[in-house]
Scaffold this active site. Structure first.
Site, PDB file in Angstrom:
ATOM      1  N   GLY A   1      -0.945   4.408   0.068  1.00 35.71           N
ATOM      2  CA  GLY A   1      -1.817   5.514   0.477  1.00 35.71           C
ATOM      3  C   GLY A   1      -1.096   6.261   1.589  1.00 35.71           C
TER       4      GLY A   1
ATOM      5  CD  GLU B   1     -11.002   3.290   4.871  1.00 37.02           C
ATOM      6  OE1 GLU B   1     -10.455   4.233   4.248  1.00 37.02           O
ATOM      7  OE2 GLU B   1     -12.160   2.896   4.625  1.00 37.02           O
TER       8      GLU B   1
ATOM      9  NE  ARG C   1     -17.669  12.265   8.098  1.00 34.70           N
ATOM     10  CZ  ARG C   1     -16.501  12.080   7.521  1.00 34.70           C
ATOM     11  NH1 ARG C   1     -16.062  10.857   7.288  1.00 34.70           N
ATOM     12  NH2 ARG C   1     -15.761  13.099   7.167  1.00 34.70           N
TER      13      ARG C   1
ATOM     14  N   GLY D   1       0.492   3.620   3.991  1.00 34.88           N
ATOM     15  CA  GLY D   1       1.598   2.842   3.425  1.00 34.88           C
ATOM     16  C   GLY D   1       2.783   3.704   3.042  1.00 34.88           C
TER      17      GLY D   1
ATOM     18  N   GLY E   1       0.830  -1.200   0.000  1.00 28.62           N
ATOM     19  CA  GLY E   1       0.000   0.000   0.000  1.00 28.62           C
ATOM     20  C   GLY E   1       0.864   1.249   0.000  1.00 28.62           C
TER      21      GLY E   1
ATOM     22  CG  LEU F   1      -7.004  12.436   5.700  1.00 31.94           C
ATOM     23  CD1 LEU F   1      -6.899  13.807   5.043  1.00 31.94           C
ATOM     24  CD2 LEU F   1      -6.692  11.360   4.683  1.00 31.94           C
TER      25      LEU F   1
HETATM   26  C1  LIG Z   1     -13.997  10.900  -1.195  1.00 32.80           C
HETATM   27  C2  LIG Z   1     -13.313  10.710   0.136  1.00 32.80           C
HETATM   28  C3  LIG Z   1     -12.912  11.812   0.865  1.00 32.80           C
HETATM   29  C4  LIG Z   1     -12.290  11.654   2.100  1.00 32.80           C
HETATM   30  N1  LIG Z   1     -11.907  12.768   2.809  1.00 32.80           N
HETATM   31  C5  LIG Z   1     -11.300  12.609   4.007  1.00 32.80           C
HETATM   32  C6  LIG Z   1     -10.888  13.754   4.756  1.00 32.80           C
HETATM   33  O1  LIG Z   1     -11.063  14.894   4.345  1.00 32.80           O
HETATM   34  N2  LIG Z   1     -10.296  13.537   5.939  1.00 32.80           N
HETATM   35  C7  LIG Z   1     -10.066  12.288   6.450  1.00 32.80           C
HETATM   36  O2  LIG Z   1      -9.510  12.169   7.537  1.00 32.80           O
HETATM   37  N3  LIG Z   1     -10.427  11.196   5.730  1.00 32.80           N
HETATM   38  C8  LIG Z   1     -11.032  11.326   4.542  1.00 32.80           C
HETATM   39  N4  LIG Z   1     -11.409  10.213   3.835  1.00 32.80           N
HETATM   40  C9  LIG Z   1     -10.961   8.884   4.288  1.00 32.80           C
HETATM   41  C10 LIG Z   1      -9.489   8.689   3.922  1.00 32.80           C
HETATM   42  O3  LIG Z   1      -9.254   9.243   2.646  1.00 32.80           O
HETATM   43  C11 LIG Z   1      -9.074   7.231   3.887  1.00 32.80           C
HETATM   44  O4  LIG Z   1      -9.522   6.568   5.027  1.00 32.80           O
HETATM   45  C12 LIG Z   1      -7.551   7.130   3.841  1.00 32.80           C
HETATM   46  O5  LIG Z   1      -7.032   7.920   2.792  1.00 32.80           O
HETATM   47  C13 LIG Z   1      -7.097   5.685   3.676  1.00 32.80           C
HETATM   48  O6  LIG Z   1      -5.695   5.681   3.542  1.00 32.80           O
HETATM   49  P1  LIG Z   1      -4.914   4.308   3.490  1.00 32.80           P
HETATM   50  O7  LIG Z   1      -3.479   4.650   3.293  1.00 32.80           O
HETATM   51  O8  LIG Z   1      -5.269   3.488   4.671  1.00 32.80           O
HETATM   52  O9  LIG Z   1      -5.479   3.539   2.217  1.00 32.80           O
HETATM   53  P2  LIG Z   1      -5.586   3.957   0.664  1.00 32.80           P
HETATM   54  O10 LIG Z   1      -5.334   5.399   0.428  1.00 32.80           O
HETATM   55  O11 LIG Z   1      -6.871   3.377   0.205  1.00 32.80           O
HETATM   56  O12 LIG Z   1      -4.396   3.183  -0.009  1.00 32.80           O
HETATM   57  C14 LIG Z   1      -4.431   1.805  -0.233  1.00 32.80           C
HETATM   58  C15 LIG Z   1      -3.155   1.402  -0.947  1.00 32.80           C
HETATM   59  O13 LIG Z   1      -3.100  -0.024  -0.988  1.00 32.80           O
HETATM   60  C16 LIG Z   1      -2.814  -0.464  -2.302  1.00 32.80           C
HETATM   61  N5  LIG Z   1      -3.431  -1.782  -2.446  1.00 32.80           N
HETATM   62  C17 LIG Z   1      -4.711  -2.149  -2.176  1.00 32.80           C
HETATM   63  N6  LIG Z   1      -4.846  -3.471  -2.347  1.00 32.80           N
HETATM   64  C18 LIG Z   1      -3.647  -3.947  -2.718  1.00 32.80           C
HETATM   65  C19 LIG Z   1      -3.151  -5.241  -3.024  1.00 32.80           C
HETATM   66  N7  LIG Z   1      -3.900  -6.328  -2.922  1.00 32.80           N
HETATM   67  N8  LIG Z   1      -1.857  -5.366  -3.426  1.00 32.80           N
HETATM   68  C20 LIG Z   1      -1.037  -4.263  -3.494  1.00 32.80           C
HETATM   69  N9  LIG Z   1      -1.452  -3.034  -3.171  1.00 32.80           N
HETATM   70  C21 LIG Z   1      -2.736  -2.882  -2.792  1.00 32.80           C
HETATM   71  C22 LIG Z   1      -3.370   0.600  -3.205  1.00 32.80           C
HETATM   72  O14 LIG Z   1      -2.673   0.553  -4.424  1.00 32.80           O
HETATM   73  C23 LIG Z   1      -3.057   1.863  -2.385  1.00 32.80           C
HETATM   74  O15 LIG Z   1      -1.726   2.235  -2.650  1.00 32.80           O
HETATM   75  C24 LIG Z   1     -12.061  10.363   2.608  1.00 32.80           C
HETATM   76  C25 LIG Z   1     -12.472   9.250   1.885  1.00 32.80           C
HETATM   77  C26 LIG Z   1     -13.116   9.420   0.665  1.00 32.80           C
HETATM   78  C27 LIG Z   1     -13.620   8.210  -0.051  1.00 32.80           C
END
Ligand SMILES: Cc1cc2nc3c(=O)[nH]c(=O)nc-3n(C[C@H](O)[C@H](O)[C@H](O)COP(=O)(O)OP(=O)(O)OC[C@H]3O[C@@H](n4cnc5c(N)ncnc54)[C@H](O)[C@@H]3O)c2cc1C
Length: 647
Positions: A43, A433, A338, A46, A41, A449
């Site tokens: 995001g 997440e 929410r 990650g 990941g 975030l």
């Molecule tokens: C429209 C929207 C707006 C939002 N706005 C806010 C906000 O203003 N403030 C806030 O706090 N939160 C907000 N959120 C929530 C927040 O954006 C997410 O919870 C957060 O960005 C998740 O980050 P993450 O790094 O955990 O995962 P993600 O950003 O989902 O990243 C997942 C990563 O895993 C990789 N991946 C997935 N599966 C695999 C696999 N099997 N093999 C290899 N790689 C894989 C993907 O390529 C990606 O790089 C929002 C969510 C949405 C949908």
């Protein structure tokens, strides 16, 4: 009996994390170079973890499914990120952020984790400012803040409506620096298919090269899952199309617990569904509730006239509008959390006051703010969101109120982790997440975030060392070991099986069918009967999927339909876990609303004596019911109460 050890350090709440950090084991610089860490990941969770571990000197392998780490779903985050800086001098503190988060999560999160989150929140802002993240600033040059739901202070830092994008660019530059220095090796367009477990410890992954179709093996002394949330189990959600829950299902099937799967968040301010062929829903950021006021017509005849196009919202005078959140929750008004705002919108629409052609919409109105502040200021704050709305709906929100309705947005449930972010498999960690997180039964806006970056920049880099310190004598293992070969073969067989079905149904049609079942029976309101129906229907969909799905193309080349099919197979598993978890939890809390359990005025009714636990589901084999284990939640420092946003 399996006991669940969350490894919460002893001592006063505010000293637990400092105590942990001063007593954990460390790995010396020379040994760090000899240890491989796989981070899946890129995001915010990650990328920040991979960059920080690389900076520390570990040898990091970082995977993502997109063609650039920057395209992770985190880029979509709009509204902002919380921190307890108290720049506004409006009474904020680490304790208040901790308290708001615990209360917002309806007392279903761990106190120690949430306090740590609030403690490190301020460092995140400093880190991001140092990276050059262009947070909004006030006229005098200081960082600006706005308010988000569930708080009476302004603690949300933001970069227009593009906060996630700017934070991700910051994390990406830190990551790129480590790639350049040779500490991180990037594997873009690779999809993890399984985790490899050797003698009870995570030792690598199996991943498919999405360009060539080749299935490959990778070794790591530890594996970190930061693959995001599983909201797309509902088919229609605000998540990116590629967001998936597959890694969570893979590790669950290898022995990691899946925690609180039924805790999913429905966001109140999304653009309503407008057709049968839609595959995505668009979020209108919660930040809009700072200045926007939510209302529906007071009289049913006005609502009917609006639905049939005989009246416009601007035809209704103030007296004919019901600002129902301000009416029901005077203390928090439009900024209630929410779950509360979503249910209130559903209640008004179900009662016949909804607007829009379908009657499934309420208004988010900026006329007051425009009169008070002027259009230029509103444009400065939310311009890109207004533009996005106008492009999708073809209506000018500066002139006519926006129409919004709740939609699936975030999953609080996920891979179970202890205080060290380690799962129930040794050496397997989970962040962002993807883990079951610190948000209990409902996440407050702008806290995802914060949690993702807290995990990646400030928590995992410490806690993973406590594990790796005992691994310094473990040499890099060969990926020719039988465990790697078996895991790879199992994945190749699974792909062969999927390709050979050659049925009649497209992957999307089955995903959509699952999504409808999830929304109708495991959605905003759940009942014993609806959940029984869901479990039965999901089993039928699973059977149909594995006997009648059609995947065109070949397995040994780029094949997006195959990628989708693998993810939908896992969404079916997750859908079932969500339904069984919701069925088992005979109470309402946060985003989990069992209609049988509500207070007289329609609020969630918890039963702390029976359900104050994290539900941890353990995989028991294909077509076997999973086993429920419970991690008790002890509230030592906060007295639990019925949540109240009225006074
Ligand atoms: C429209 C929207 C707006 C939002 N706005 C806010 C906000 O203003 N403030 C806030 O706090 N939160 C907000 N959120 C929530 C927040 O954006 C997410 O919870 C957060 O960005 C998740 O980050 P993450 O790094 O955990 O995962 P993600 O950003 O989902 O990243 C997942 C990563 O895993 C990789 N991946 C997935 N599966 C695999 C696999 N099997 N093999 C290899 N790689 C894989 C993907 O390529 C990606 O790089 C929002 C969510 C949405 C949908």
């Amino acid at each position: 009996m399996t006991t669940i050890n969350s490894k919460i350090p002893q001592g006063p709440l505010s000293e637990k994390w400092s105590y942990y950090k001063s007593h954990q084991k460390l790995v010396n610089p020379a040994n760090k170079r000899r240890l491989d860490v796989i981070v899946v990941g890129t995001g915010l969770a990650g990328a920040s973890a991979a960059a920080s571990l690389g900076e520390l000197g570990f040898n990091v392998l970082n995977f993502c499914i997109q063609d650039s780490p920057r395209r992770a779903h985190s880029i979509a985050a709009q509204g902002g990120i919380n921190a307890a800086k108290n720049y506004q001098n409006d009474g904020d503190s680490v304790y208040r952020l901790f308290y708001d988060t615990i209360k917002g999560g309806d007392y279903r999160a761990r106190e120690a984790n949430v306090h740590r989150l609030a403690e490190v929140s301020n460092s995140i802002i400093d880190q991001c400012v140092a990276q050059g993240v262009p947070f909004a600033r006030e006229y005098g040059g200081l960082l600006d803040n706005r308010s988000f739901g569930g708080a009476q202070v302004s603690r949300t830092f933001y970069a227009k409506g593009q906060t996630g994008q700017q934070l991700l660019l910051g994390a990406y530059s830190a990551l790129s620096r480590q790639v350049n220095q040779g500490n991180v090796k990037m594997y873009t367009r690779y999809e993890m298919l399984d985790v490899v477990v050797i003698e009870g410890r995570a030792r690598g992954i199996i991943a498919r090269n999405l360009v060539t179709g080749k299935v490959e093996r990778f070794f790591g002394h530890a594996v970190v899952i930061g693959t995001g949330g599983y909201g797309n189990a509902f088919f229609l959600s605000t998540n990116a199309m590629g967001s998936n829950g597959s890694a969570a299902v893979q590790v669950y099937k290898k022995g990691a617990y899946f925690a609180n799967p039924c805790f999913a968040q429905i966001h109140p301010t999304c653009i309503p569904v407008h057709g049968e062929f839609q595959s995505k829903l668009t979020l209108m950021s919660e930040s809009l509730r700072n200045d926007g006021r939510i209302w529906v017509p007071k009289k049913k005849e006005d609502a009917e006239a609006i639905r049939t196009g005989k009246k416009k919202p601007t035809d209704l005078s103030e007296e004919d509008r019901d600002y129902y959140l301000e009416r029901r929750y005077p203390a928090f008004g439009n900024l209630v959390p929410r779950d509360v705002a979503s249910r209130a919108a559903k209640e008004r629409c179900d009662a016949g006051f909804g607007v829009g052609a379908s009657g499934l919409a309420v208004y988010l109105d900026f006329s007051d703010a425009i009169n008070r502040l002027g259009q230029a200021t509103v444009e400065e704050r939310y311009g890109n969101l207004f533009q996005m709305y106008e492009k999708i709906v073809d209506d000018n929100p500066y002139k006519t109120p926006m129409m919004i309705y709740p939609a699936i947005h975030y999953t609080m449930g996920g891979i179970w982790v202890d205080y060290e972010l380690q799962t129930s498999i040794q050496g397997l960690f989970s962040i962002g997440e993807a883990n079951f997180s610190d948000h209990g039964a409902n996440r407050l806006g702008a806290s995802a975030l914060m949690q993702g970056l807290a995990d990646g920049y400030f928590v995992l880099p410490y806690t993973i060392q406590n594990y790796l310190a005992d691994q310094i004598r473990v040499p890099r293992m060969s990926t020719d070991l039988p465990e790697f070969a078996e895991a790879e073969k199992a994945m190749e067989d699974k792909i062969k099986k999927l390709m050979s079905i050659k049925g009649k149904r497209s992957v999307d049609s089955l995903h959509k069918e699952l999504g409808l079942v999830m929304w109708d029976f495991v959605g905003m309101g759940r009942t014993k009967e609806s959940l029984e129906t869901a479990m039965k229907r999901i089993k039928e969909i699973k059977k149909e999927f594995w006997s009648n799905v059609r995947i065109p193309g070949e397995a040994d080349s780029m094949n997006p339909e195959l990628e989708k099919a693998l993810r939908v197979a896992d969404f079916i598993e997750i859908g079932y876990l969500m339904a069984i978890d919701a069925y088992n939890r005979e109470e309402s809390c946060g985003g989990h609303f069992r209609e049988e359990y509500q207070t007289e005025d329609g609020e969630a009714l918890r039963f702390d004596d029976k359900y104050s636990y994290v539900s941890c589901w353990k995989y028991k084999g294909e077509d076997q019911e999973p086993e429920l284990l419970k991690e008790p939640l002890d509230y030592e420092f906060i007295a639990r109460q019925q949540r109240n946003y009225k006074a």
